[in-house]
Scaffold this active site. Structure first.
Site, PDB file in Angstrom:
ATOM      1  CB  THR A  57      -0.710   0.209   1.177  1.00 53.21           C
ATOM      2  OG1 THR A  57      -2.080   1.197   1.239  1.00 53.21           O
ATOM      3  CG2 THR A  57       0.150  -0.141   2.196  1.00 53.21           C
ATOM      4  CD  GLU A  58      -1.386   3.677  -3.218  1.00 60.60           C
ATOM      5  OE1 GLU A  58      -1.178   2.588  -3.175  1.00 60.60           O
ATOM      6  OE2 GLU A  58      -2.406   4.480  -3.850  1.00 60.60           O
ATOM      7  CG  ASN A  59      -0.462   4.145   3.779  1.00 60.03           C
ATOM      8  OD1 ASN A  59      -0.852   3.218   3.017  1.00 60.03           O
ATOM      9  ND2 ASN A  59      -1.198   3.745   5.030  1.00 60.03           N
TER      10      ASN A  59
END
Lengths: 236, 217
Positions: B44-46
Site C-alpha cells: 500500500t503506497e502510504n
C-alpha cells in the site's frame, strides 16, 4: 535538543501566510491536536503542504482548516477526499499546486537534504510535463521539479524523548521527510519518555531535526478517536 | 454482480510470490479471491507491505491504514515504512503488478483516470508513479460508461495518467491484451458475443476476425 511546549505555544510559531507542512496520509496518522489548535487560532492565508487532503468527506482533521477558509494555497498530490476543498479550488479561493505523489515526497526530501531538484520520468506524456522543466539525462527525457521547503512542519510520531528523538508506530507516512524540510519542526506525540528509553535502532527521526515537542492524545485516546471515525464512516 | 465478476477475473492474474499494489475499489476486492496456495504480497503506497484484512472492531490501530485511510492489519512478516521508501519500491521497479481502475484506456495502452476537465478534480495521487514503475499494469473497469459509451478507445480523449503502459484490460464483458501493435481480444465473459464486443468497443481489435470465424464454426 528539542523543547517541550504546549499546543497553544506551538501554534504561535505559525503566522498568517506561513507555509506549513502537515504529516500523515489522507487523515491517518495526522497531528490531531495541533490541527485543532491551528483551526482555533484562526491563522489565515496559509500555504498547506500535505500529501493529500483530509479524511474522506471533509470537515475532519485538515478539513477543519478548509471549512474555516484558512488556506490560500494547497501543495499536494491529491484533493479528492475533501469536497469542500475542491469547491474552494474551483472558486479560485485556494490555489492548487499538484505533483504526482512520489514526486511530491521526493521534492520535500530534496528540500530537506540540500538537493537542487528532483529529476523523474513520472508524468512524461501527460499534463504534468507542463508543471516542470524537461531535461535529458543519458539520452532519456525527464522532468525536473524544484524542492519544497516550509516555514513550519507539524508532524506526528508515537513517542519521543527530550532530545527530540522520535519513534514511529505503524506507518510513519510523510512525517520523516517533512521533519527534514522546514525551518521549525514541531512534533506531536502520544507520549514523552526519558532519554535512553527508545533504543537507538528504533529512532525513526533523530532529534537533530526536531525543534519543539507537544503532547498530543495518548495512544489509547487516539485509538478511540479513529475507531469512532471508522465505525461512523462504515470502514470498520 | 459485474463488480464481483471483474474482481474474480483479476484474481486469476495473481502468481505465487508476486508483490502487488491494488487500486481502490474493484482491484482491492480482488484480494478476496486470491487462489488457495498462491501467496501474494500486497503493498500500500502510504507505507506498508504484506498487509492483511481489516481488523475487528476494538482491534484497529490508528497507525495502520491503507491508502484510503481505512483500517488494515499487518500479516506476520509484514513491514511498515515511510512514503519515500514506498515510492522507491513503486517507481524503482520493485513491484511486480498493479491493478487500477480507469475512465478510459486506448489501443496504445495509454490510460486516463485522474481528471475530467471542468468536472472531476482530484489530483493524480500515486497513480502516475504506479503506472510508470510497476512491471505489469492491469486495468479493471466496466466496459462502457453509464451512458453506454465505450471506455476502450482508439485514443484517450481525457487527460492521460500515463502513456503506453497498460498490459491487460479486464472488463465485465471481456479480457484484452495490449501488445506493441495493438489490442488483442483474449477472452469473452459468459453469454457475451463477438458482435456485442465489436459494437461496444471503439478501439480496433487486431484479432477480431479470428473470433468471428470461431463463433461461426
Amino acid at each position: 535538543m528539542a523543547v517541550q511546549i504546549t499546543t497553544q505555544e506551538a501554534v504561535k510559531k505559525i503566522r498568517d501566510k506561513s507555509s506549513v507542512m502537515i504529516g500523515g496520509f489522507l487523515g491517518a496518522a495526522v497531528p490531531l491536536k495541533m490541527i485543532d489548535e491551528i483551526a482555533t487560532a484562526g491563522i489565515k492565508e496559509l500555504t498547506v503542504i500535505s500529501i493529500g487532503a483530509g479524511y474522506r468527506g471533509g470537515g475532519v482533521d485538515i478539513g477543519k482548516l478548509v471549512l474555516n477558509k484558512q488556506i490560500s494555497k494547497y501543495v499536494t498530490s491529491h484533493v479528492g477526499t475533501d469536497p469542500n476543498l475542491i469547491k474552494q479550488i474551483v472558486n479560485q479561493e485556494v490555489e492548487l499546486e499538484l505533483s504526482p505523489m512520489g514526486t511530491f515526497v521526493e521534492r520535500i526530501r530534496a528540500g530537506g537534504a540540500g538537493l537542487g531538484a528532483v529529476v523523474t520520468p513520472v508524468g512524461m506524456g501527460t499534463e504534468v510535463e507542463e508543471m516542470a522543466e524537461k531535461i535529458i539525462v543519458d539520452d532519456k527525457p525527464y522532468l525536473l521539479f524544484k524542492p519544497i521547503r516550509a516555514d513550519v512542519a507539524v508532524i506526528k510520531a508515537h513517542r519521543c524523548d527530550p532530545l527530540g528523538n522520535l519513534q514511529y508506530k505503524g506507518m510513519s507516512n510523510t512525517s520523516p521527510v517533512m521533519a527534514t524540510a522546514a525551518d521549525i519542526v514541531i512534533v506531536e506525540v502520544d507520549e514523552i519518555v526519558e532519554v535512553g528509553a527508545i533504543a537507538c535502532e528504533n529512532i525513526g527521526t533523530p532529534g537533530i531535526f526536531v525543534d519543539y515537542i507537544v503532547k498530543g492524545h495518548s495512544y489509547q485516546e487516539r485509538k478511540n478517536v479513529y475507531e469512532e471515525l471508522w465505525i461512523a464512516t462504515n470502514k470498520l | 454482480m459485474s463488480r464481483d465478476y471483474i474482481a474474480k477475473r483479476i484474481a486469476k492474474e495473481f502468481r505465487d510470490g508476486m508483490y502487488v499494489n491494488l487500486g481502490i475499489g474493484i482491484p482491492t476486492e480482488s484480494a478476496n479471491y486470491i487462489p488457495a496456495g498462491t501467496e501474494v504480497f500486497l503493498q500500500t503506497e502510504n507505507g506498508g507491505l504484506m498487509f492483511g484484512p481489516k481488523p475487528e472492531r476494538g482491534e484497529s490501530d490508528p497507525d495502520l491504514a491503507n491508502a484510503g485511510a481505512e483500517p488494515i492489519t499487518m500479516l506476520p512478516g509484514g513491514a511498515v515504512f515511510d512514503v519515500a521508501t514506498s515510492f522507491a519500491m513503486i517507481r524503482g521497479g520493485h513491484i511486480d503488478m498493479t491493478v487500477v481502475g480507469a475512465l478510459e484506456v486506448d489501443q496504445a495502452g495509454s490510460i486516463a483516470s485522474w481528471k475530467i476537465p471542468g468536472k472531476l478534480l482530484t489530483g493524480m495521487g500515486g497513480a502516475m508513479d504506479l503506472l510508470y514503475g510497476c512491471k505489469r499494469v492491469i486495468v479493471a473497469m466496466t466496459h462502457t460508461d453509464k451512458h453506454g459509451n465505450s471506455k476502450i478507445r482508439k485514443r484517450c480523449t481525457l487527460p492521460l495518467t500515463a502513456a503506453a503502459v497498460v498490459d491487460m484490460i479486464i472488463t465485465d464483458k471481456a479480457v484484452f491484451r495490449v501488445a506493441e501493435d495493438g489490442l488483442y481480444l483474449e477472452e469473452l465473459a459468459a453469454a457475451v458475443t463477438v458482435a456485442e464486443i465489436e459494437r461496444l468497443t471503439e478501439a480496433t481489435i487486431m484479432n477480431i476476425g479470428e473470433w468471428q470465424e470461431s463463433e461461426m464454426s
